[in-house]
Structure formats: structure tokens, C-alpha cells
Design an enzyme around this catalytic site. Structure first.
Site: not given
Length: 371
Positions: A67-68, A71, A166
Site C-alpha cells: 500500500h505504502e 504511494h 488517503d
């Protein structure tokens, strides 16, 4: 967010974990092994529950990391520098050094994480279907279903419309696009995050008071984090609106007292720390380059009888864990790093030429307000 353990690099981005990850791992494994898996797949031996619980917890952390990293990698695509990715107690954080160049980039960077969580949830759900059809052990299917659900929950929670979630970033990007003003959009998203955090704090405390369920404390903790982070983001937006393109060199302290990484803690305390009322000091090597930051709290932890033989490098925050910015960079852009670390080192031609503290930024904004 400092890294306790560095795991390596992905596409050149430093990846690590904070010690608080041990807390979330312990809670996840205990909850899965004693409650979730036995309820979903009864009749299995205890070792099967504990083994699968450990595996599921590790896979969940991997999905958090994905997930990170999503980004971070999308940010890199738009020329936004990424300092590192760190997993910690409340999830993870991709620390971006720069602001998005436009609303489109802001939107895509924000959406990349939840989209990755949705894809991970779908992959785990599909795997659960396969294991069910294949007749695999029920405890494995139960773990996969939990992973699918938790990634779905992660995506939904992160899309709540309030910074620093987010969803708050998505809200900021949309408002930025509509209004054409990044600072006003950032303020609105931060205020939404502040309100959302207060709601979570009150809901968590109410759950504890009226039902006696201690899980409400977890919700309150998340809410408190959102309030704190949103407050920092709101301050950053105000800095940008007041300082505009004022460069860091006009805000920094150009004559900071500093130590040397090879200097003993005792000598530093006598010759440097005692001469100023600061709580954090930059370190510079013999060539004048930044070499980390030492705080009075770090010095205090060294026993008195060991201070003369303990070098500052042994207790200081290392250079790659400290934000370093160019003197020509707009001062408003360093607000997020300043909120996280309290001190930013300023360089020109790779040499340390100053520092910026929160007090320096406050002074600069007050002067800007009177100009």
C-alpha cells in the site's frame, strides 16, 4: 518516523519498520489464533491456529507495505522525492520530501494506496475460493478470507475524507482542481481530518464507557493520531499561504551551534549544549557536511561515567534519518518534515549552512503577517 529495522530498498526507496510494529504483530497473532480462526474453522489443533495466525499477520504487513510503496512509486513517477517507507503501529507511512506538482499528480498518488489494498483484497479472496474448491484445510481458507476482508477495510478506512488519510488527499486534489488553490484545498482537507479524528476519539471513548469494550481505546488512539496529524497539516497549509515562495535561506538560522560526530558526549555537553537553550543540535563532519542530529534527550540517556568515551555518532540520529533540504527551496514546503522531526538541516553545495526549527518558521510567518 524513524526506522528501528531497515529491510532494504525497493526501487531505490529505503524500506524499514518501527519497533511499534511488534505491538501490532503481537495483537494480530493473538487475536487470530485465539478468536478469529477458531471461530471460522473449528476443530483444528492449536498449533495450526498459531502457525496460520503468524503467516496471516506477516502477509498483512506485506500488504501494508505494498500500500505504502504504491504511494511512493507513483510519487516518484511525478518527480516527487521519497525519503523512505516505514511500517509502524498504526499502519505505514511513505515520507515524501516534495509536494505534488499539480492536482492530477496529487490525486493519483493518493489513490494508489487504496487501489493496491483493493487489489490485494481481491487476490486474497480469489485465493480463498481456490483453496475451498481444492479442499485445502479450512484454517487456511479462513486466514485468506480474513486477509481479504482486512484489506478491504483498510481501503475503505483510508478513503475517509480527511487528511492525512488517503481520502483526505483525494479531497484535497479535487478541491485543488476545482478551486485552483492548493493552500485552500489543503486547509479544507486538514480541517476535515481534524473533525474526523475528534469523532473517532469520542466514539472510541463512548464505546469504552458504555459497553466496557476496551477495543474502543484503539479507535480513540487512531482518532488522536488523526487530530495530531491534521493539525500539523493545517499548520503547513498556513505556512504556504503566508510564506509563498520565500526560500529556506531567509527563514533558517545561519549560525547554528553544532557538534562533530567524533566528539565525545561529555565534551559536547560542556562546549556546545551548555551555550544555548536548544534541545536539538545539528552535527557536521570535518568537511562541513551534515552528519545527523543530536538531542539533549539522547545525551541524557548516556550514563555520566560513560560520556567522555561515548562519541556523539553513537547516540545521535543518523544523517539518512534526518530531513536535509536545499537553501533555495521554498520554506513552506518543509512544513511536513518540520512537523515530524522538529528540526530541518539546510545545505548548499552539500555543506551545512543552517537549520530551521519550528520557532524559526513561526517567527517567519509572524514577520510575513506584518509585512
Amino acid at each position: 518516523m524513524g526506522q528501528t529495522l531497515r529491510l532494504g530498498r525497493v526501487a531505490g526507496i529505503p524500506v524499514g519498520v518501527h519497533w511499534s510494529v511488534l505491538v501490532i504483530m503481537a495483537l494480530l497473532v493473538q487475536g487470530l489464533a485465539t478468536s478469529v480462526l477458531p471461530t471460522s474453522a473449528a476443530g483444528q489443533p492449536a498449533w495450526a491456529y498459531w502457525t496460520m495466525a503468524v503467516a496471516a499477520a506477516v502477509l498483512f504487513l506485506v500488504s501494508l507495505l505494498a500500500h505504502e510503496l504504491a504511494h511512493a512509486l507513483v510519487a516518484r513517477r511525478y518527480g516527487i522525492r521519497v525519503q523512505r517507507v516505514t511500517l509502524w503501529l498504526l499502519g505505514g507511512v511513505a515520507e515524501l520530501t516534495d509536494e505534488a506538482p499539480h492536482a492530477r499528480a496529487d490525486l493519483f498518488v493518493a489513490a494508489a494506496g487504496p487501489l493496491t489494498s483493493v487489489l490485494a483484497g481481491a487476490a486474497f479472496a480469489g485465493s480463498a475460493v481456490v483453496t475451498t474448491v481444492a479442499g485445502a484445510p479450512a484454517v487456511l481458507t479462513a486466514a485468506l478470507i480474513w486477509l481479504a476482508l482486512i484489506n478491504g477495510v483498510l481501503a475503505i478506512f483510508n478513503l475517509l475524507p480527511g487528511a492525512p488519510l488517503d481520502g483526505g488527499r483525494v479531497l484535497r486534489a479535487v478541491l485543488w482542481r476545482v478551486r485552483g488553490d492548493r493552500d485552500r484545498a489543503s486547509l479544507a482537507a486538514a480541517r476535515a481530518g481534524h473533525g474526523l479524528g475528534l469523532v473517532l476519539v469520542m466514539a472510541g471513548l463512548a464505546e469504552v464507557l458504555f459497553t466496557g469494550r476496551l477495543r474502543g481505546l484503539w479507535m480513540a488512539l487512531v482518532g488522536w493520531f488523526l487530530v495530531s496529524a491534521a493539525t500539523a497539516e493545517e499548520a503547513g497549509a498556513r505556512y504556504r499561504s503566508m510564506l509563498g515562495q520565500v526560500p529556506v535561506r531567509e527563514v533558517m538560522n545561519p549560525y547554528p551551534l553544532s557538534g562533530n560526530p567524533e566528539q565525545s558526549v561529555g565534551d559536547f555537553a560542556r562546549t556546545v549544549a551548555s551555550r544555548a537553550h536548544h534541545r536539538a543540535f545539528p552535527l557536521r563532519d570535518w568537511y562541513g557536511r551534515p552528519a545527523g542530529v543530536v538531542r539533549l534527550a539522547d545525551v541524557a540517556r548516556v550514563p555520566a561515567d560513560a560520556r567522555e568515551r561515548t562519541p556523539l555518532s553513537q547516540v545521535a540520529t543518523q544523517p539518512d534519518q534526518v530531513p536535509v533540504v536545499s537553501a533555495s527551496r521554498p520554506a513552506a514546503e518543509i512544513a511536513p518534515a518540520l512537523a515530524r522531526y522538529g528540526l530541518v538541516l539546510v545545505v548548499e553545495d552539500d555543506l551545512l549552512v543552517g537549520v530551521v526549527s519550528e520557532a524559526d518558521m513561526v517567527r517567519a510567518t509572524e514577520l510575513a503577517g506584518h509585512s
